[in-house]
Design a protein around this motif. Structure first.
Motif, PDB file in Angstrom:
ATOM      1  N   THR A 117      12.707  31.328  40.076  1.00 53.50           N
ATOM      2  CA  THR A 117      13.448  31.488  38.828  1.00 53.50           C
ATOM      3  C   THR A 117      13.159  30.295  37.919  1.00 53.50           C
ATOM      4  O   THR A 117      12.966  29.171  38.379  1.00 53.50           O
ATOM      5  N   SER A 118      13.152  30.566  36.636  1.00 51.71           N
ATOM      6  CA  SER A 118      12.731  29.539  35.672  1.00 51.71           C
ATOM      7  C   SER A 118      13.651  28.328  35.695  1.00 51.71           C
ATOM      8  O   SER A 118      13.201  27.187  35.534  1.00 51.71           O
ATOM      9  N   ARG A 119      14.940  28.539  35.906  1.00 58.08           N
ATOM     10  CA  ARG A 119      15.886  27.421  35.839  1.00 58.08           C
ATOM     11  C   ARG A 119      15.657  26.434  36.977  1.00 58.08           C
ATOM     12  O   ARG A 119      15.890  25.235  36.833  1.00 58.08           O
ATOM     13  N   ILE A 120      15.198  26.926  38.144  1.00 56.67           N
ATOM     14  CA  ILE A 120      14.910  26.028  39.262  1.00 56.67           C
ATOM     15  C   ILE A 120      13.556  25.368  39.074  1.00 56.67           C
ATOM     16  O   ILE A 120      13.393  24.163  39.309  1.00 56.67           O
ATOM     17  N   LEU A 121      12.569  26.145  38.629  1.00 56.58           N
ATOM     18  CA  LEU A 121      11.213  25.616  38.529  1.00 56.58           C
ATOM     19  C   LEU A 121      11.117  24.502  37.506  1.00 56.58           C
ATOM     20  O   LEU A 121      10.363  23.539  37.696  1.00 56.58           O
ATOM     21  N   VAL A 122      11.879  24.589  36.416  1.00 60.12           N
ATOM     22  CA  VAL A 122      11.757  23.576  35.377  1.00 60.12           C
ATOM     23  C   VAL A 122      12.231  22.210  35.864  1.00 60.12           C
ATOM     24  O   VAL A 122      11.849  21.184  35.318  1.00 60.12           O
ATOM     25  N   VAL A 123      13.025  22.197  36.931  1.00 63.94           N
ATOM     26  CA  VAL A 123      13.534  20.931  37.460  1.00 63.94           C
ATOM     27  C   VAL A 123      12.538  20.281  38.410  1.00 63.94           C
ATOM     28  O   VAL A 123      12.393  19.061  38.420  1.00 63.94           O
ATOM     29  N   ASP A 124      11.820  21.077  39.203  1.00 60.80           N
ATOM     30  CA  ASP A 124      10.953  20.486  40.233  1.00 60.80           C
ATOM     31  C   ASP A 124       9.526  21.012  40.138  1.00 60.80           C
ATOM     32  O   ASP A 124       8.995  21.542  41.108  1.00 60.80           O
ATOM     33  N   VAL A 721      18.905  11.844  29.474  1.00 61.95           N
ATOM     34  CA  VAL A 721      19.325  12.314  30.791  1.00 61.95           C
ATOM     35  C   VAL A 721      20.103  13.619  30.601  1.00 61.95           C
ATOM     36  O   VAL A 721      21.090  13.660  29.850  1.00 61.95           O
ATOM     37  N   VAL A 722      19.645  14.688  31.250  1.00 61.84           N
ATOM     38  CA  VAL A 722      20.192  16.029  31.039  1.00 61.84           C
ATOM     39  C   VAL A 722      20.719  16.570  32.357  1.00 61.84           C
ATOM     40  O   VAL A 722      20.070  16.431  33.404  1.00 61.84           O
ATOM     41  N   ASP A 723      21.887  17.160  32.306  1.00 64.36           N
ATOM     42  CA  ASP A 723      22.435  17.828  33.487  1.00 64.36           C
ATOM     43  C   ASP A 723      21.573  19.051  33.808  1.00 64.36           C
ATOM     44  O   ASP A 723      21.160  19.800  32.920  1.00 64.36           O
ATOM     45  N   VAL A 724      21.302  19.285  35.090  1.00 60.06           N
ATOM     46  CA  VAL A 724      20.411  20.380  35.485  1.00 60.06           C
ATOM     47  C   VAL A 724      20.971  21.737  35.094  1.00 60.06           C
ATOM     48  O   VAL A 724      20.224  22.692  34.888  1.00 60.06           O
ATOM     49  N   ARG A 725      22.285  21.854  34.965  1.00 57.60           N
ATOM     50  CA  ARG A 725      22.873  23.141  34.560  1.00 57.60           C
ATOM     51  C   ARG A 725      22.586  23.472  33.114  1.00 57.60           C
ATOM     52  O   ARG A 725      22.735  24.614  32.700  1.00 57.60           O
ATOM     53  N   GLU A 726      22.172  22.470  32.317  1.00 61.42           N
ATOM     54  CA  GLU A 726      21.879  22.700  30.910  1.00 61.42           C
ATOM     55  C   GLU A 726      20.496  23.309  30.680  1.00 61.42           C
ATOM     56  O   GLU A 726      20.173  23.649  29.547  1.00 61.42           O
ATOM     57  N   PHE A 727      19.706  23.430  31.726  1.00 58.49           N
ATOM     58  CA  PHE A 727      18.373  23.990  31.544  1.00 58.49           C
ATOM     59  C   PHE A 727      18.409  25.498  31.323  1.00 58.49           C
ATOM     60  O   PHE A 727      17.376  26.115  31.104  1.00 58.49           O
ATOM     61  N   SER A 733      14.250  22.159  26.164  1.00 57.71           N
ATOM     62  CA  SER A 733      12.875  22.456  25.746  1.00 57.71           C
ATOM     63  C   SER A 733      12.586  21.893  24.362  1.00 57.71           C
ATOM     64  O   SER A 733      11.504  21.332  24.121  1.00 57.71           O
ATOM     65  N   LEU A 734      13.541  22.014  23.455  1.00 58.31           N
ATOM     66  CA  LEU A 734      13.335  21.497  22.100  1.00 58.31           C
ATOM     67  C   LEU A 734      13.311  19.967  22.101  1.00 58.31           C
ATOM     68  O   LEU A 734      12.551  19.356  21.335  1.00 58.31           O
ATOM     69  N   LEU A 735      14.119  19.333  22.923  1.00 63.29           N
ATOM     70  CA  LEU A 735      14.073  17.878  23.015  1.00 63.29           C
ATOM     71  C   LEU A 735      12.724  17.407  23.540  1.00 63.29           C
ATOM     72  O   LEU A 735      12.156  16.427  23.055  1.00 63.29           O
ATOM     73  N   HIS A 736      12.203  18.113  24.521  1.00 65.39           N
ATOM     74  CA  HIS A 736      10.887  17.762  25.045  1.00 65.39           C
ATOM     75  C   HIS A 736       9.808  17.979  23.996  1.00 65.39           C
ATOM     76  O   HIS A 736       8.850  17.209  23.897  1.00 65.39           O
ATOM     77  N   GLY A 737       9.956  19.033  23.197  1.00 67.14           N
ATOM     78  CA  GLY A 737       9.005  19.273  22.127  1.00 67.14           C
ATOM     79  C   GLY A 737       9.072  18.239  21.025  1.00 67.14           C
ATOM     80  O   GLY A 737       8.100  18.059  20.276  1.00 67.14           O
ATOM     81  N   ASN A 738      10.202  17.525  20.908  1.00 69.72           N
ATOM     82  CA  ASN A 738      10.347  16.458  19.918  1.00 69.72           C
ATOM     83  C   ASN A 738       9.973  15.091  20.492  1.00 69.72           C
ATOM     84  O   ASN A 738      10.503  14.066  20.075  1.00 69.72           O
ATOM     85  N   SER A 739       9.075  15.097  21.487  1.00 71.26           N
ATOM     86  CA  SER A 739       8.513  13.862  22.050  1.00 71.26           C
ATOM     87  C   SER A 739       9.546  13.021  22.786  1.00 71.26           C
ATOM     88  O   SER A 739       9.457  11.797  22.805  1.00 71.26           O
ATOM     89  N   MET A 740      10.546  13.656  23.362  1.00 71.52           N
ATOM     90  CA  MET A 740      11.512  12.951  24.196  1.00 71.52           C
ATOM     91  C   MET A 740      11.253  13.279  25.658  1.00 71.52           C
ATOM     92  O   MET A 740      10.887  14.409  25.995  1.00 71.52           O
ATOM     93  N   VAL A 741      11.452  12.297  26.511  1.00 70.81           N
ATOM     94  CA  VAL A 741      11.328  12.503  27.948  1.00 70.81           C
ATOM     95  C   VAL A 741      12.664  13.035  28.461  1.00 70.81           C
ATOM     96  O   VAL A 741      13.700  12.379  28.327  1.00 70.81           O
ATOM     97  N   VAL A 742      12.652  14.214  29.038  1.00 72.56           N
ATOM     98  CA  VAL A 742      13.863  14.856  29.553  1.00 72.56           C
ATOM     99  C   VAL A 742      13.937  14.581  31.051  1.00 72.56           C
ATOM    100  O   VAL A 742      13.019  14.932  31.811  1.00 72.56           O
ATOM    101  N   ILE A 743      15.004  13.930  31.494  1.00 71.49           N
ATOM    102  CA  ILE A 743      15.187  13.564  32.899  1.00 71.49           C
ATOM    103  C   ILE A 743      16.304  14.436  33.467  1.00 71.49           C
ATOM    104  O   ILE A 743      17.479  14.252  33.132  1.00 71.49           O
ATOM    105  N   PRO A 744      15.981  15.415  34.322  1.00 69.58           N
ATOM    106  CA  PRO A 744      17.033  16.275  34.895  1.00 69.58           C
ATOM    107  C   PRO A 744      17.777  15.564  36.016  1.00 69.58           C
ATOM    108  O   PRO A 744      17.160  14.995  36.925  1.00 69.58           O
ATOM    109  N   CYS A 745      19.094  15.587  35.949  1.00 71.37           N
ATOM    110  CA  CYS A 745      19.937  14.971  36.974  1.00 71.37           C
ATOM    111  C   CYS A 745      21.181  15.835  37.164  1.00 71.37           C
ATOM    112  O   CYS A 745      21.530  16.649  36.311  1.00 71.37           O
TER     113      CYS A 745
END
Length: 950
Positions: A117-124, A721-727, A733-745
């Protein structure tokens, strides 16, 4: 062959176009758009098997649903057995986050094919061999799948990427839709394979064509009258929408486009941004279009009795109960065509017997009794003739030298039609016994030997008359539910305390206490009133269709069986004796054809995709003959809808071919894949080159040095730093597209941490309403204030919705038992109470996720970067590890929504109790030590409250 050589990989691609598609996919990355019915899943499974048999590959499949995972898994297992591939591992599913990160990492290290599922894959995401994307038409810039593809290309520029779709229509909407989709997929080459492709046509139109017999079934006169009346109502409704002046594009709102399945969805989507400003009448007409389209579908699929019953429910849902003075019925119900629909539908079921020699007067009726008509669907007699023809053919030609069975496969649109056909075929040779007939006499005249639905229809009519006796009790509730579906727009006028009465300044105009007086001088629903039958007439009709005693005895003799000697008669049916009735089921139809191997196929309703699947099936097997009976109602919306769907798909492929031809020079403009990414204005990585060096330098400048200090360039890009439930949302995705490093926690406090002092809790409007109801938002605000200096509440609206609380406030007030004026806990007042309770809490309003990304970028200026380790530890109990928080998220969120469960007590409840079922079965005494006495009482009342109480 050498001993260490691997066995050859065996594929199941018998047709030329399938082999060409496979070779293209193996040679380069591309987007494959295949026409419906040409075997997309077959191509995908063979491609996956070619990588699976090679071994030492980690391939991820995204976009597949549960059924498709089952098909792919079975196909890979069959391929591995046929090819005898020792390295093949098959398909593994990772569709739940109950597994820890370590367990998933161990699975990935062993290699294989994983459907995740996409929500799990985007984290790991890891360094994988390749990525396979199904349903590519669903990929938009803000989707989580697009986020996964972007991260995958950033981490792995050498792995392959294949995208698949069998739905070309979404690729033709908007400006340069194909180019936009290719940018979202990070692909440069689209591969288009329509039905009219030269290789496809050559493969399917050879000597092995299926024998097709086209049967145009004429509709009955009453069906034609009802269809014309419904189409007139649709046309009037569309013209009324045009007059409403909504200010949107109306060129596509025609009667022809109204026949498509998604027309009402498209209309609602166009009106969504201004839905709170459109009038109640416009909302009602939009809802009426859905109802009228459902009537058209029911006319051709329901039997006469069920169709009349369906119309009764529609009429009850759209007219107020007796005694009400509300005059807000749907406009189409006041047309003469509406009366034609209801009256003609009733005459298809029963009609009156006139009294001989009587003369009608103004005050009396000449109908003495009612007699059943019970009009049969025209297709029933045709399918009975087809089955009889097949039986004669099998009798005179018993030996057929091919590999197909003698099974008859009947394909329908849905399960209800399958049940209807199954019942008709079982009872078409059963004729109701006359009162003077004995059980053994079945009638020797020719009329009784013909197939008939009289037995089945009489049973349906008896059930309908029994149902109608109790229907009046629920008609009022049907109207109430229909009004709630319109967002409670007019319910606001009913919240001023005048229940069932007009305003005081109009009450003086009402004289008398009758329903006519209450309605303003005329009977309520006088235009909508359908003549009801007398109780004596209904009783006479019921007596006429009641089965005689002989019929009851006959039924008992047929159904009663002691089953004492069941073992002597228990055996499997021979395939040539079976009639299989199955609904159209997408790619599953291909498996049905392969497993059943039918010699005869009856298409009860037209479906273009299934026709192509039959062509592929026949062309793939030299030794399997097949005859197809293609049935459709001539001059009906069924025929028009089928032809329109074929035309739309052909036009979509034509537009895609033209757009591909125009943009054919684009790949030569880019030297490599990283250059393609740069042209899309997407940062591929901090170590990669960027088109503008100055932009790269300014992006890494530390602007926190004030005064006359020297600017210091840092090597770190901004991070969040982004909560994993927010994915689940599109914001990461938009934050990552704006040149920010998204750290799932796994965060305990807040959803986003953008600096050591700023923590943000993001809420959509509907989530905000639910959080206010269960009190969770107050707890979240309290914990943010406890650990952060600048806590913020972000209220985010949808991209294509209006930036106002009006539509949500209407929906919120319509579901409340108290009126808006008397209820202080409405949405706006709760927001005021929240700001008064927590003055330091800042509220941010965002019109869309795009605006939220810009807001985050502004908030990060002049701020230090957050520490992910500290952000994870915030809110944890002393000695508690972050890994202890890795519970299954879906039940955890359900538990948080229960009244009485707060951020302080839900952790202990989760640790002490294993499942939600155990929580629901706890008593108040058992909940007391876990969450407290008052909270335990609330939890117990929630799970033990009756669904029927107010």
């Amino acid at each position: 062959m050498p001993q260490n050589a691997r066995p050859p990989v065996k594929l199941s691609l018998p047709l030329e176009y399938q082999q060409d598609v496979f070779n293209e996919l193996r040679s380069e990355d591309e987007l494959l758009v295949l026409a419906r019915g040409l075997g997309l899943i077959r191509v995908v499974t063979n491609l996956l098997h070619s990588y699976d048999a090679a071994g030492n590959n980690l391939i991820i499949v995204i976009g597949a649903d549960e059924r498709e995972n089952g098909w792919i898994g079975e196909a890979l297992a069959e391929h591995a057995a046929i090819s005898r591939s020792p390295m093949a591992q098959g398909l593994s599913q990772v569709n739940t986050d109950a597994m820890t990160v370590g367990m998933r990492e161990k699975m990935y290290s062993q290699g294989g094919i994983f459907s995740i599922t996409s929500r799990i894959l985007v984290v790991d995401l890891l360094s994988i061999t390749g990525l396979v994307v199904l349903h590519a038409e669903r990929i938009v810039a803000t989707s989580i799948e697009a986020f996964i593809i972007r991260i995958y290309r950033q981490m792995n520029k050498a792995g392959f990427l294949k995208a698949f779709s069998d739905n070309p229509e979404p690729f033709t909407t908007g400006f340069s839709p194909l180019a936009t989709m290719m940018r979202n997929l990070f692909l440069r080459k689209p591969s288009l394979w329509p039905r009219f492709h030269v290789t496809v046509a050559k493969s399917l139109e050879g000597r092995k064509k299926a024998e097709v017999i086209e049967l145009e079934v004429p509709m009955s006169d009453s069906m034609k009258d009802i269809q014309n009346a419904v189409l007139e109502c649709v046309e009037v409704s569309i013209s009324e929408l045009r007059k409403a002046g909504t200010g949107i594009e109306l060129d596509d709102w025609t009667l022809d486009s109204a026949l498509h399945k998604t027309f009402d969805v498209i209309v609602r989507r166009q009106l969504d941004p201004i839905w709170h400003r459109v009038s109640y009448r416009t909302r009602q007409i939009v809802n009426d279009l859905t109802v009228l389209r459902s009537i058209l579908h029911a006319l051709l699929t329901f039997d006469a009795v069920s169709f009349n019953k369906y119309l009764d429910t529609i009429l009850a849902a759209h007219q107020p109960p007796p005694g009400s003075n509300r005059q807000n019925q749907s406009p189409w119900l006041f047309l003469d065509s509406a009366n034609t629909i209801f009256e003609t539908a009733k005459r298809r079921v029963y009609t009156g017997k006139p009294i001989e020699g009587s003369v009608p007067t103004a005050t009396e009726t000449v109908l003495d009794t009612l007699r059943p008509v019970l009009e049969e669907q025209p297709k029933w007699a045709v399918i009975a003739e087809v089955l009889d023809e097949i039986e004669r053919d099998a009798y005179f030609n018993p030996i057929v030298h091919d590999d197909s069975n003698g099974t008859i496969l009947v394909m329908c649109s849905d399960q209800s039609t399958c049940r209807q056909l199954r019942e008709y075929l079982q009872n078409m040779h059963i004729h109701p016994l006359k009162l003077n007939q004995s059980i053994g006499v079945d009638g020797d005249n020719g009329s009784d030997s013909k197939p008939s639905a009289t037995f089945m229809m009489r049973k349906k009519l008896r059930n309908y008359l029994d149902w109608k006796k109790d229907f009046a009790r629920v008609s009022a509730s049907l109207f109430t539910e229909n009004q709630k579906a319109l967002n409670g727009y007019t319910d606001q006028s009913g919240t001023t305390g005048y229940k069932g009465k007009g305003p005081p300044n109009k009450r003086r105009r009402v004289r008398g206490g009758s329903a006519a007086a209450a309605g303003g001088g005329r009977p309520v629903n006088s235009t909508l009133h359908i003549a009801e039958e007398k109780a004596s007439q209904i009783a006479t009709l019921m007596a006429e269709i009641q089965p005689p005693n002989a019929d009851t005895v006959q039924k008992d003799e047929v159904t009663v069986d002691s089953l004492d000697d069941m073992e002597d008669y228990y055996q499997l049916y021979a395939m040539q004796d079976l009639v299989v009735i199955h609904p159209y089921d997408g790619d599953q139809d291909e498996h049905i054809l392969e497993e059943v191997r039918p010699r005869y196929v009856v298409m009860y309703e037209p479906d273009a995709a299934f026709i192509r699947r039959v062509e592929v099936y026949r062309s793939s097997h030299d030794n399997r003959n097949i005859r197809v009976y293609f049935m459709y109602y001539g001059g009906s919306v069924e025929e028009q809808r089928y032809l329109s769907a074929v035309r739309k798909e052909k036009d979509a492929f034509t537009r895609l071919i033209k757009e591909r031809a125009v943009s054919a020079f684009m790949p030569s403009l880019y030297g490599s894949l990283s250059d393609v990414a740069q042209s899309m204005s997407i940062t591929m990585g901090t170590e990669g080159s960027v088109s503008d060096p100055q932009e790269h330098f300014l992006r890494t400048i530390n602007t926190r040095i004030a005064g006359g200090g020297r600017l210091a360039a840092t090597a770190e890009p901004p991070r969040v730093v982004v909560d994993v439930r927010e994915f689940r949302s599109s914001l990461p995705s938009l934050l990552h597209g704006n040149s920010m490093v998204v750290i799932p926690c796994m965060l305990t406090v807040g959803d986003y941490v953008i600096s050591p002092n700023i923590c943000i809790e993001r809420k959509s409007v509907r989530d905000l309403i639910s959080s206010f109801k269960n009190g969770r938002l107050f707890t979240q605000a309290e914990t943010m204030l406890q650990y952060y200096k600048s806590p913020m509440l972000l209220i985010e609206f949808d991209q294509n919705r209006s930036f106002t609380l009006d539509p949500f406030a209407d929906a919120h007030s319509s579901t409340s038992s108290l009126s808006t004026a008397q209820n202080p806990s409405d949405l706006q007042s709760k927001l005021v109470l929240l700001t008064l309770a927590f003055p330091r809490l800042k509220v941010i309003w965002s019109s869309s996720p795009y605006e939220t990304a810009k807001i985050f970028e502004e908030l990060k200026k002049m701020q230090e970067e957050p520490d992910p380790v500290k952000a994870v530890q915030v809110g944890l109990v002393a000695g508690e590890e972050p890994g202890d928080q890795s519970f299954n998220q879906t039940p955890q969120e359900m538990l948080r929504a229960v009244p009485g469960v707060t951020g302080k007590n839900y952790q202990r409840l989760t640790l002490e109790v294993g499942t939600l079922q155990e929580v629901a079965n706890l008593t108040e005494e058992e909940l007391d030590p876990l969450v407290g006495k008052e909270a335990g009482r609330q939890v117990w009342r929630f799970f033990n409250r009756s669904l029927f109480d107010d």
